[in-house]
Design a protein around this motif. Structure first.
Motif, PDB file in Angstrom:
ATOM      1  N   ASP A  23       0.848  -1.183   0.000  1.00 13.34           N
ATOM      2  CA  ASP A  23       0.000   0.000   0.000  1.00 13.34           C
ATOM      3  C   ASP A  23       0.884   1.233   0.000  1.00 13.34           C
ATOM      4  N   THR A  25       1.004   5.058   0.980  1.00 13.25           N
ATOM      5  CA  THR A  25       0.277   5.945   1.887  1.00 13.25           C
ATOM      6  C   THR A  25       0.931   7.321   1.902  1.00 13.25           C
ATOM      7  N   PHE A  30      -4.338   6.015   2.939  1.00 14.33           N
ATOM      8  CA  PHE A  30      -4.211   5.149   1.764  1.00 14.33           C
ATOM      9  C   PHE A  30      -4.290   5.988   0.497  1.00 14.33           C
ATOM     10  N   ALA A  32      -2.892   4.278  -2.754  1.00  9.69           N
ATOM     11  CA  ALA A  32      -3.003   3.279  -3.813  1.00  9.69           C
ATOM     12  C   ALA A  32      -2.364   1.975  -3.353  1.00  9.69           C
ATOM     13  N   ARG A  33      -2.557   0.936  -4.180  1.00  9.20           N
ATOM     14  CA  ARG A  33      -1.955  -0.382  -3.923  1.00  9.20           C
ATOM     15  C   ARG A  33      -1.284  -0.830  -5.217  1.00  9.20           C
ATOM     16  N   ILE A  46       1.412   0.988  -9.656  1.00  7.58           N
ATOM     17  CA  ILE A  46       0.082   1.034  -9.047  1.00  7.58           C
ATOM     18  C   ILE A  46      -0.900   0.145  -9.818  1.00  7.58           C
ATOM     19  N   ARG A  49      -6.505   2.042  -6.937  1.00 10.47           N
ATOM     20  CA  ARG A  49      -6.635   3.149  -5.982  1.00 10.47           C
ATOM     21  C   ARG A  49      -7.799   2.910  -5.026  1.00 10.47           C
ATOM     22  N   PRO A  51      -9.104   1.038  -1.809  1.00  6.45           N
ATOM     23  CA  PRO A  51      -8.552   0.354  -0.642  1.00  6.45           C
ATOM     24  C   PRO A  51      -9.146  -1.034  -0.403  1.00  6.45           C
TER      25      PRO A  51
END
Length: 198
Positions: A23, A25, A30, A32-33, A46, A49, A51
């Motif tokens: 993730d 931050t 948060f 994006a992942r 990425i 986006r 969570p």
């Protein structure tokens, strides 16, 4: 843009392996992942986006299905096209091309290596769903003698690209004695004499 460069990372957890889902931050919030690649200047690519969106086998299947649904709308009258185009399809670093009966998958980040099986399975599942299972082959990774045998069994090599500046697959095909058909992107015209090698 769906990239996080190494110099933009304040603190990365120690011991993360390539492909770890992380993730991103900002002040604990948060953002994006994505997947982690410690070997690249693009350290995180990425994927979402959202969570609540997990990056699992279903994630790859949804993204591949969405990419191919768009192609069904836009691509007609050819069996050679880009099935998945990386960031444009929400799959950064993943490129999949269909050349007639074959699909070629290219992963442009070490961070995708642990996800390779899920990505290929997502492409296979979508080929079955679209009724292409008998028309498109996913042969898996070819190296050494297996790769040479694939080139030797071909009649010609086709590479319809406008993005790859120096595709090594062209050199492999050339070394195998195949006639080359490709686009006029930088470097390629210097590699061939038209009508002789390509």
């Amino acid at each position: 843009h769906p990239w996080v460069f190494r110099k933009a990372i304040e603190r990365a957890p120690k011991g993360l392996l390539a492909g770890a889902v992380v993730d991103v931050t900002d002040d604990g919030r948060f953002v994006a992942r994505g997947y982690y690649d410690p070997h690249s200047a693009i350290t995180v690519r990425i994927l979402t986006r959202e969570p609540a969106e997990a990056v699992d086998a279903d994630f790859w299947r949804r993204r591949v299905a969405r990419a191919l649904a768009l192609r069904r709308e836009l691509v007609h009258g050819t069996s050679g096209f880009r099935m998945v185009h990386g960031e444009s399809d929400g799959l950064p670093g993943v490129v999949a091309d269909r050349y007639g009966a074959f699909a070629v998958v290219k992963l442009y980040s070490a961070g995708l290596t642990p996800h390779r099986a899920a990505i290929v399975e997502a492409l296979r599942a979508e080929a079955v769903r679209l009724g292409l299972a008998e028309k498109v082959l996913f042969l898996g990774i070819r190296r050494g003698e297996d790769l040479i045998a694939e080139y030797q069994g071909a009649d010609a090599f086709f590479l319809p690209t406008y993005a790859e500046i120096f595709p090594t697959v062209v050199l492999e095909a050339l070394a195998s004695g195949l006639p080359i058909v490709t686009t006029d992107v930088p470097v390629i015209p210097e590699m061939f004499t038209e009508g002789i090698e390509g």
